[in-house]
Scaffold this active site. Structure first.
Site, PDB file in Angstrom:
ATOM      1  N   GLU A  87       0.341  14.365   5.169  1.00  0.00           N
ATOM      2  CA  GLU A  87       0.361  14.021   6.586  1.00  0.00           C
ATOM      3  C   GLU A  87       1.101  15.105   7.367  1.00  0.00           C
ATOM      4  O   GLU A  87       2.324  15.218   7.276  1.00  0.00           O
ATOM      5  CB  GLU A  87       1.052  12.671   6.788  1.00  0.00           C
ATOM      6  CG  GLU A  87       0.469  11.540   5.956  1.00  0.00           C
ATOM      7  CD  GLU A  87       1.475  10.439   5.713  1.00  0.00           C
ATOM      8  OE1 GLU A  87       1.937   9.820   6.701  1.00  0.00           O
ATOM      9  OE2 GLU A  87       1.812  10.205   4.538  1.00  0.00           O
ATOM     10  N   HIS A 114      -3.588   9.433   8.099  1.00  0.00           N
ATOM     11  CA  HIS A 114      -3.034   8.895   6.859  1.00  0.00           C
ATOM     12  C   HIS A 114      -4.115   8.715   5.780  1.00  0.00           C
ATOM     13  O   HIS A 114      -4.126   7.722   5.053  1.00  0.00           O
ATOM     14  CB  HIS A 114      -2.358   7.555   7.140  1.00  0.00           C
ATOM     15  CG  HIS A 114      -1.227   7.234   6.214  1.00  0.00           C
ATOM     16  ND1 HIS A 114      -1.409   6.929   4.880  1.00  0.00           N
ATOM     17  CD2 HIS A 114       0.112   7.159   6.422  1.00  0.00           C
ATOM     18  CE1 HIS A 114      -0.240   6.662   4.325  1.00  0.00           C
ATOM     19  NE2 HIS A 114       0.709   6.802   5.239  1.00  0.00           N
ATOM     20  N   HIS A 169       5.433   4.230  11.191  1.00  0.00           N
ATOM     21  CA  HIS A 169       4.091   4.510  11.715  1.00  0.00           C
ATOM     22  C   HIS A 169       3.772   3.743  12.998  1.00  0.00           C
ATOM     23  O   HIS A 169       2.662   3.231  13.176  1.00  0.00           O
ATOM     24  CB  HIS A 169       3.036   4.223  10.648  1.00  0.00           C
ATOM     25  CG  HIS A 169       3.095   5.130   9.460  1.00  0.00           C
ATOM     26  ND1 HIS A 169       3.499   6.448   9.554  1.00  0.00           N
ATOM     27  CD2 HIS A 169       2.800   4.920   8.146  1.00  0.00           C
ATOM     28  CE1 HIS A 169       3.448   7.011   8.358  1.00  0.00           C
ATOM     29  NE2 HIS A 169       3.034   6.105   7.489  1.00  0.00           N
TER      30      HIS A 169
END
Length: 378
Positions: free
Chosen positions: A344, A206, A132
């Site tokens: 996601e 998220h 991420h």
């Protein structure tokens, strides 16, 4: 029953239409309040939006969805997103609750990729991999935020400039993310980015969902449908092997609605590795010019439903496997394994290192654009 039907019914029995219309217009204005202050003195604000029966609260820190309230079959609102009631918990946290993710959503193997013959070493924050965007990804940055109204819609523009070399990524990336609540209560996310050097980008959100309400317990009875006949198996580090495996005959088959927990303990090697579902699903539609419906989530208890449309080729389904009871959410209740799930929308994990996967490369003169729409109903 759709949200549109609920709103239409409510409108039909409304009184004093002119006064109500004025009140609705006022309620649609974005509202800003101080949420907290970082150690360096930077102020973090919370923006509140309401439209079409949906209530959304977003932090300037991390572009985080701090609360998402939608009504159940009886019209009772509940916050269906996991999160905290204070800034310190977000700063200390490692779960990415509600965050805007960048520069690169999901994992890159060994935090390394090669572009145009040059190898780039990224911040490593998930074992030997980058996750991420690295240790200080977009989820830890304070975004510039502007509220807006546009006809019947209300929303926020969020801006962040990531400088050349930040977390190891090449190029200065200028990012704009727009959150819109439509008059029907849909939550739309539009992502845009430009760069001055070739780079990779994969932006996503998220949010952890529990349609029964945050802090109410597990999501294993939620029914999920995914329009995906294949998924990407992973190695022990949750990096895709490169295979596009068929879901038919496996616990990964969600082409017809089934409870999230029905097969989660089936003993499939991939479920054992990830401690549940934490996999990219290859959407049947592929990359599309416009968002298309790819997922439906339903909570039988409350009747709440979530439908997701996107133009992206993949969606990461994560079943909250690493929630361990040590985190106290905004309701004052702890989060345990399976108390929320993520969907996601994305390009595939480790795409920069997988030539057969859709490319995530962005070059000067190009604009990265992608859209995901969340529609709520009962």
């Amino acid at each position: 029953m759709s949200r549109r039907s609920v709103i239409a019914g409510a409108t039909a029995v409304g009184v004093a239409a002119a006064t109500a219309g004025t009140a609705r217009a006022a309620s649609r204005q974005p509202v800003r309040e101080l949420f907290g202050t970082l150690a360096d003195g930077t102020k973090v604000h919370r923006w509140s939006l309401e439209n079409g029966g949906t209530r959304l609260k977003v932090l300037s820190y991390g572009g985080i969805v701090q609360s998402l309230e939608i009504p159940d079959r009886h019209g009772r609102h509940a916050n269906v997103s996991l999160g905290y009631d204070n800034l310190a918990a977000y700063v200390a946290g490692t779960t990415f609750f509600g965050a805007t993710i960048g520069r690169y959503g999901n994992r890159i193997a060994k935090g390394r990729f090669t572009l145009d013959g040059r190898t780039h070493q990224l911040s490593v924050n998930d074992g030997e991999n980058s996750l991420h965007g690295g240790a200080r990804g977009f989820d830890t940055r304070v975004w510039d935020v502007e509220g807006f109204t546009a006809g019947p819609d209300v929303g926020l523009h969020l801006y962040h400039t990531s400088v050349d070399g930040e977390m190891g990524y090449p190029g200065t990336l200028r990012t704009k993310v727009t959150f819109t609540l439509t008059r029907h209560g849909d939550w739309r996310i539009d992502y845009e980015a430009t760069t001055d050097r070739p780079t990779v980008v994969n932006l996503t959100n998220h949010t952890y969902y529990n349609l029964a309400g945050e802090g109410s317990g597990g999501i294993h009875d939620h029914e999920l449908t995914l329009r995906a006949a294949r998924y990407t198996p992973t190695d022990a580090g949750l990096i895709p092997t490169g295979e596009l495996a068929r879901v038919a005959g496996t616990p990964f088959d969600f082409r017809r609605a089934k409870a999230v927990g029905r097969d989660i303990r089936a003993g499939h090697p991939q479920l054992v590795t990830a401690k549940g579902f934490d996999h990219n699903f290859v959407l049947d539609k592929g990359v599309t010019a416009r968002p298309e419906h790819i997922a439906t989530l339903r909570d039988p208890r409350s009747g709440r439903t979530l439908k997701i449309a996107t133009d992206q080729p993949g969606v990461q389904f994560y079943s909250g496997n690493f929630l361990d009871g040590s985190l106290v959410g905004s309701s004052g209740r702890t989060y345990r394994q399976g108390d929320g799930l993520c969907l996601e929308t994305q390009h595939f994990p480790d795409s920069p290192n997988q030539p057969s996967f859709p490319s995530t490369v962005l070059r000067p003169g190009q604009t990265y654009r992608t859209t995901t729409i969340h529609s709520f109903g009962v």
